[in-house]
Every structure is written in C-alpha cells, then in structure tokens.
Design a protein around this motif. Sequence first.
Motif, PDB file in Angstrom:
ATOM      1  N   ALA A   1      99.475 -16.920 -16.811  1.00  0.00           N
ATOM      2  CA  ALA A   1      99.310 -15.813 -18.066  1.00  0.00           C
ATOM      3  C   ALA A   1      97.920 -15.808 -17.197  1.00  0.00           C
ATOM      4  N   ARG A   2      97.419 -16.475 -16.614  1.00  0.00           N
ATOM      5  CA  ARG A   2      95.939 -16.479 -16.353  1.00  0.00           C
ATOM      6  C   ARG A   2      95.700 -15.583 -15.270  1.00  0.00           C
ATOM      7  N   MET A   3      96.813 -15.515 -14.759  1.00  0.00           N
ATOM      8  CA  MET A   3      97.318 -15.287 -13.746  1.00  0.00           C
ATOM      9  C   MET A   3      97.620 -14.346 -13.204  1.00  0.00           C
TER      10      MET A   3
ATOM     11  N   ASP B   1      94.895 -10.381 -11.961  1.00  0.00           N
ATOM     12  CA  ASP B   1      96.072  -9.556 -10.600  1.00  0.00           C
ATOM     13  C   ASP B   1      96.154  -8.665 -11.494  1.00  0.00           C
ATOM     14  N   ALA B   2      96.406  -8.634 -12.649  1.00  0.00           N
ATOM     15  CA  ALA B   2      95.738  -7.170 -13.485  1.00  0.00           C
ATOM     16  C   ALA B   2      94.143  -6.413 -13.210  1.00  0.00           C
TER      17      ALA B   2
ATOM     18  N   GLY C   1      90.121  -2.486  -8.459  1.00  0.00           N
ATOM     19  CA  GLY C   1      89.723  -1.867  -7.243  1.00  0.00           C
ATOM     20  C   GLY C   1      89.152  -2.978  -5.908  1.00  0.00           C
ATOM     21  N   ASP C   2      88.149  -2.137  -5.581  1.00  0.00           N
ATOM     22  CA  ASP C   2      87.123  -3.140  -4.948  1.00  0.00           C
ATOM     23  C   ASP C   2      85.694  -3.294  -5.457  1.00  0.00           C
TER      24      ASP C   2
ATOM     25  N   ASP D   1      90.111 -15.939 -21.294  1.00  0.00           N
ATOM     26  CA  ASP D   1      90.094 -14.358 -23.011  1.00  0.00           C
ATOM     27  C   ASP D   1      91.157 -14.773 -23.140  1.00  0.00           C
ATOM     28  N   THR D   2      92.303 -13.982 -21.454  1.00  0.00           N
ATOM     29  CA  THR D   2      93.828 -15.322 -21.719  1.00  0.00           C
ATOM     30  C   THR D   2      94.257 -15.843 -22.172  1.00  0.00           C
TER      31      THR D   2
END
Length: 211
Positions: A62-64, A68-69, A75-76, A89-90
């Motif tokens: 879930a944290r990964m 990723d999201a 972005g950068d 938070d996740t």
Amino acid sequence: MTEQILDVAEHLFSRDGFYGVTLKDVAKRVGVHHTLLNYYFNDKQTLFDAVIARRAGVTSSARMRALDAYEATCGDTPTLEGALHAFLDTDLDLYSQGGENWKSYGALGALMSNTPHGGELMDKHFDPVVLRLIALLKRAMPECAEEDLFWGYHFVTGALMLTLARTGRIDRLSGGLCRSDDYEAVKARMATFMAAGFRAIGERRDNDAAG
C-alpha cells in the motif's frame, strides 16, 4: 483455522511480546489442543514470523503504491511533506480503519522493531519501501547528506512505532488533550513535523560547513 490462530497469536504477541506467549496460550485462546498448532506451525518462532508476514505485504504494498502515485503526480518536484505524507498517512489509515486486528498488528510492530529478530524481520519485509521513500526524499532535498536522510528516517520510524504502540502515555501526560489512538491527529502533524526536522538537519550541516 489458520486465520483464527494467526488472529489470536497476533493479539497475544502484541500484548505480551514474543517471550510472554506460549503455543499453549494461543491454543487455549483458540479453543484447541496445543498439538494442533504444530500441525500448522512447527514452533512458536514459525508462528510469530507468519503473524508478521501476513500483514507486512499489505502495508508495504500500500505504501509503495502511494509513493508511486505521489511521484507520478509531483513529477520532477517532489517535496519532503508530500513524500512523507504518502509513506506515513497510507500506513496510519490501515491501522485506524482496519479494526482491532490491525491495531494489534501495529502494537506488535512497535514491540518487535526494538528487538534484534524484529529488526531482521523489518529488513526482510520493509526495506524496499523504505529505500523508495529515501530515494524520493533525496530528490526533494538533493543537498542533504545521505547519512542525514537515513538518520531522519530513523527518527520518523521511531515516532511512528511509538504511535502504533498506543501506550496511553500522551493521554495521561496531556490530561486527555491528546489520545494515543487518535491517528487523524497524528496524520495532521507528523509529516509536517518530520519535514521540518529534515530541513533542520540540512541547515545544521550547511552552517557547520560555512563556519
């Protein structure tokens, strides 16, 4: 039967620790003879490791996904707060919304993280997602020394484990103003607090170099 055994063992281990629980204790709480546990688990260590592994993949994945999201969105230009919110938070949502079993798992994680074997289990199950966070923090603060990023994470995870332990100390200390199980209050503060700490570490090193 396996899930019932794991639920009971999780609760008992979270309350009494690895050494405070026997297979007979688990069997009695489940309502079966202790020899039946040996059919599913070779010994207490195998049972303990299975308890940890059952939810470790859920929280780590879930944290990964959250990291990723967040990276896809930012972005950068990742920020310390953004990366920390995605990571913290996740996880806090799982413990606050997952019921008593998840709360027991959180308390167990807090206990085991302070033991050598628990540290090894943390290495096994959580290193990839932690290193993913570190990589994002490095991008958010490229001037920060790598060792300071790892020390910063060390402090972050210490605060998280104390929160998950739900000792009730902050309840008593604050006279009821704060509650150790108030995950929403923690979410509203922890990432911001920790981001400021990362910045302070970086500023200290810059000031030392300038002096």
